[in-house]
Design an enzyme around this catalytic site. Structure first.
Site, mmCIF file in Angstrom:
data_model
loop_
_atom_site.group_PDB
_atom_site.id
_atom_site.type_symbol
_atom_site.label_atom_id
_atom_site.label_comp_id
_atom_site.label_asym_id
_atom_site.label_seq_id
_atom_site.Cartn_x
_atom_site.Cartn_y
_atom_site.Cartn_z
ATOM 1 N N CYS A 141 41.041 -2.104 40.518
ATOM 2 C CA CYS A 141 40.359 -2.043 42.193
ATOM 3 C C CYS A 141 40.896 -1.091 43.354
ATOM 4 O O CYS A 141 40.613 -0.422 44.583
ATOM 5 C CB CYS A 141 39.990 -2.982 43.040
ATOM 6 S SG CYS A 141 38.199 -4.034 41.992
ATOM 7 N N HIS A 145 38.024 -2.029 50.648
ATOM 8 C CA HIS A 145 37.292 -1.351 49.294
ATOM 9 C C HIS A 145 36.471 -3.340 49.065
ATOM 10 O O HIS A 145 36.222 -4.185 49.342
ATOM 11 C CB HIS A 145 38.720 -2.459 48.872
ATOM 12 C CG HIS A 145 38.504 -3.230 46.645
ATOM 13 N ND1 HIS A 145 37.834 -1.978 46.207
ATOM 14 C CD2 HIS A 145 38.023 -4.143 45.982
ATOM 15 C CE1 HIS A 145 36.814 -3.234 45.264
ATOM 16 N NE2 HIS A 145 37.261 -4.068 45.274
ATOM 17 N N ASN A 204 30.645 -4.964 43.795
ATOM 18 C CA ASN A 204 31.507 -3.938 43.878
ATOM 19 C C ASN A 204 32.187 -3.350 42.739
ATOM 20 O O ASN A 204 31.214 -3.400 40.952
ATOM 21 C CB ASN A 204 32.266 -5.217 43.485
ATOM 22 C CG ASN A 204 34.610 -5.330 43.307
ATOM 23 O OD1 ASN A 204 34.739 -4.337 43.594
ATOM 24 N ND2 ASN A 204 35.393 -6.207 43.435
HETATM 25 N N1 ACO Z 1 24.585 -18.653 41.790
HETATM 26 C C1 ACO Z 1 24.911 -19.924 42.144
HETATM 27 N N2 ACO Z 1 25.472 -20.134 42.085
HETATM 28 C C2 ACO Z 1 27.033 -19.858 41.847
HETATM 29 C C3 ACO Z 1 26.984 -18.320 40.804
HETATM 30 C C4 ACO Z 1 25.870 -18.444 40.760
HETATM 31 N N3 ACO Z 1 25.264 -16.138 40.990
HETATM 32 N N4 ACO Z 1 28.736 -17.902 41.254
HETATM 33 C C5 ACO Z 1 28.830 -19.363 41.933
HETATM 34 N N5 ACO Z 1 28.084 -20.753 41.687
HETATM 35 C C6 ACO Z 1 28.515 -21.803 41.366
HETATM 36 C C7 ACO Z 1 29.599 -22.439 41.389
HETATM 37 O O1 ACO Z 1 29.215 -23.276 39.868
HETATM 38 C C8 ACO Z 1 29.840 -23.510 42.012
HETATM 39 O O2 ACO Z 1 29.406 -24.892 41.743
HETATM 40 P P1 ACO Z 1 29.074 -26.400 41.399
HETATM 41 O O3 ACO Z 1 30.313 -26.408 42.635
HETATM 42 O O4 ACO Z 1 28.394 -27.144 41.572
HETATM 43 O O5 ACO Z 1 31.034 -26.030 40.676
HETATM 44 C C9 ACO Z 1 29.219 -23.052 43.293
HETATM 45 O O6 ACO Z 1 28.737 -22.063 43.115
HETATM 46 C C10 ACO Z 1 30.657 -22.874 44.463
HETATM 47 O O7 ACO Z 1 31.410 -21.715 43.430
HETATM 48 P P2 ACO Z 1 32.381 -21.367 43.665
HETATM 49 O O8 ACO Z 1 33.775 -20.517 43.012
HETATM 50 O O9 ACO Z 1 33.516 -22.436 44.493
HETATM 51 O O10 ACO Z 1 32.340 -20.135 44.945
HETATM 52 P P3 ACO Z 1 32.319 -19.119 46.403
HETATM 53 O O11 ACO Z 1 32.255 -20.436 47.664
HETATM 54 O O12 ACO Z 1 34.081 -19.319 46.270
HETATM 55 O O13 ACO Z 1 32.288 -18.010 45.843
HETATM 56 C C11 ACO Z 1 33.352 -16.220 44.915
HETATM 57 C C12 ACO Z 1 32.339 -17.621 44.543
HETATM 58 C C13 ACO Z 1 31.993 -15.820 45.637
HETATM 59 C C14 ACO Z 1 32.829 -15.546 43.047
HETATM 60 C C15 ACO Z 1 34.171 -15.747 46.165
HETATM 61 O O14 ACO Z 1 35.480 -16.791 44.908
HETATM 62 C C16 ACO Z 1 34.868 -14.948 46.061
HETATM 63 O O15 ACO Z 1 34.301 -13.800 46.424
HETATM 64 N N6 ACO Z 1 35.559 -14.575 45.326
HETATM 65 C C17 ACO Z 1 36.646 -13.713 45.570
HETATM 66 C C18 ACO Z 1 36.783 -12.581 44.483
HETATM 67 C C19 ACO Z 1 36.127 -10.826 44.314
HETATM 68 O O16 ACO Z 1 35.442 -10.811 45.451
HETATM 69 N N7 ACO Z 1 36.216 -10.061 43.405
HETATM 70 C C20 ACO Z 1 36.241 -8.940 43.040
HETATM 71 C C21 ACO Z 1 37.274 -8.434 42.181
HETATM 72 S S1 ACO Z 1 38.477 -8.380 42.948
HETATM 73 C C22 ACO Z 1 38.313 -7.366 43.702
HETATM 74 O O17 ACO Z 1 37.917 -6.714 43.787
HETATM 75 C C23 ACO Z 1 39.381 -8.090 45.146
#
Ligand code: ACO
Length: 322
Positions: A115, A251, A281
């Site tokens: 990225c 980004h 992304n």
């Molecule tokens: N739909 C519904 N529920 C979901 C989904 C989905 N697509 N994905 C995860 N969940 C659920 C999980 O299973 C979890 O359920 P549980 O509580 O029953 O276990 C709940 O949602 C919360 O999951 P978390 O992973 O804690 O959710 P979070 O608020 O952290 O959001 C996310 C997840 C969006 C991936 C977040 O962590 C994030 O944005 N991280 C940054 C990563 C990123 O953007 N990476 C891109 C590549 S790197 C870069 O470019 C920077």
């Protein structure tokens, strides 16, 4: 003394739109969850038979950038292609672009920095032009993220899209003073200790393509902190302050990362370019796509002061002031 400036921008995204509702039909997710946690409404995915690939999308974006720079493709002295999803292990994507665009013999290479690949590619281009490798450098960022998604993993499958962006970087003679335009400063970082929190679990070792794997919360934590810090370092190197900045072009990974970083940098939300809602992304394509969209919309205009920042697998991250 030579510096580099962007003289043309181009972009391409596949026609195939995948909405959050489309995804909720094939996995346990919802439009509401995706929008609330990521800000993404839709993304584009390459469709079987549409003729697209990472290189093909890169070529389409590059043609527009070359045209907008009002140069001839024969004038290009250097090709840099940032991608984590090349069509082949080799030859590189850069030489494939060279062949398809019939660009005469010149250095061409791929930058494999996920990225943050576009930020790294620009910095390599600036350094090489300064070192006399030529006057015009084509920099492409393109990725086919849909090819690396595990459709059984809803926590990653909803986040990514496909696309390409390109710029023409041109060397120009400058004074070395604050009034110079173009790329004013670069800050680059990486830390392999975090290799496991964001990676693709395939490659030659396993003879598989693999899938993207991510510890979302961990990445999130690092992203806001490291992006704000690298942006501040780049701004300090360029001798500019938050108040001087016209636009932040982040980004486009997640709206919460984008807004959290801008807050830490002391930049108001209305100065932040956002395309994550439309593209998801797109990895190395994300910044040149956002630059293109903002320029076409008349948001970014000539002489605006821009900070652009990215983080991705490695972890590797960096920022540019231009
Ligand atoms: N739909 C519904 N529920 C979901 C989904 C989905 N697509 N994905 C995860 N969940 C659920 C999980 O299973 C979890 O359920 P549980 O509580 O029953 O276990 C709940 O949602 C919360 O999951 P978390 O992973 O804690 O959710 P979070 O608020 O952290 O959001 C996310 C997840 C969006 C991936 C977040 O962590 C994030 O944005 N991280 C940054 C990563 C990123 O953007 N990476 C891109 C590549 S790197 C870069 O470019 C920077």
């Amino acid at each position: 003394m030579y510096n580099s400036r962007i003289s043309g921008l181009g972009m391409y995204v596949p026609e195939n739109i995948v909405t959050n509702d489309d995804l909720s039909k094939i996995m346990d997710t919802s439009n509401e969850w995706i929008i609330e946690r990521t800000g993404i409404k839709e993304r584009r995915h390459i469709k079987k038979g549409d003729g697209n690939s990472t290189v093909v999308m890169g070529v389409k974006a590059a043609k527009i950038a070359i045209e907008r720079a009002s140069i001839d493709k024969d004038d290009i002295d250097l090709i840099l292609f940032a991608t984590l999803s090349p069509d082949y292990y080799f030859p590189g994507s850069g030489v494939l672009v060279q062949e398809l665009l019939e660009i005469p013999t010149c250095p061409a290479m791929d930058i494999r920095n996920q990225c943050s690949g576009f930020i790294y590619a620009i910095s390599v281009g600036v350094a090489m032009l300064r070192d006399g490798y030529g006057k015009k450098c084509l920099v492409i960022g393109a990725d086919s993220m849909s090819k690396l998604l595990d459709w059984e993993d809803r926590s990653t499958a909803v986040l990514f899209g496909d696309g390409a962006g390109a710029v023409v970087l041109e060397a120009y003679s400058c004074s070395g003073e604050k009034e110079d335009r173009g790329i004013l400063s670069v800050d680059l970082n990486s830390d392999g200790n975090y290799k496991d929190i964001l990676h693709v679990d395939g490659g030659v070792a396993s003879k598989t393509t693999g899938y993207l794997r991510m510890e979302g919360r961990e990445v999130f934590k690092h992203a806001v902190e490291k992006l704000a810090r690298t942006s501040e370092k780049a701004m300090a190197k360029a001798g500019v302050k938050s108040d001087d900045v016209d636009w932040v072009v982040p980004h486009q990974a997640n709206i919460r990362i984008i807004q959290g970083t801008a807050r830490k940098m002391g930049i108001p939300d209305e100065k932040v370019i956002k395309t994550v809602q439309d593209h998801g992304n797109t990895s190395a394509a994300s910044i040149p796509l956002a630059l293109s969209v903002a320029s076409e919309a008349g948001q970014i205009v000539k002489n605006d002061l821009i900070v652009t920042e990215a983080i991705g697998g490695g972890l590797a991250w960096g920022a540019i002031v231009l």
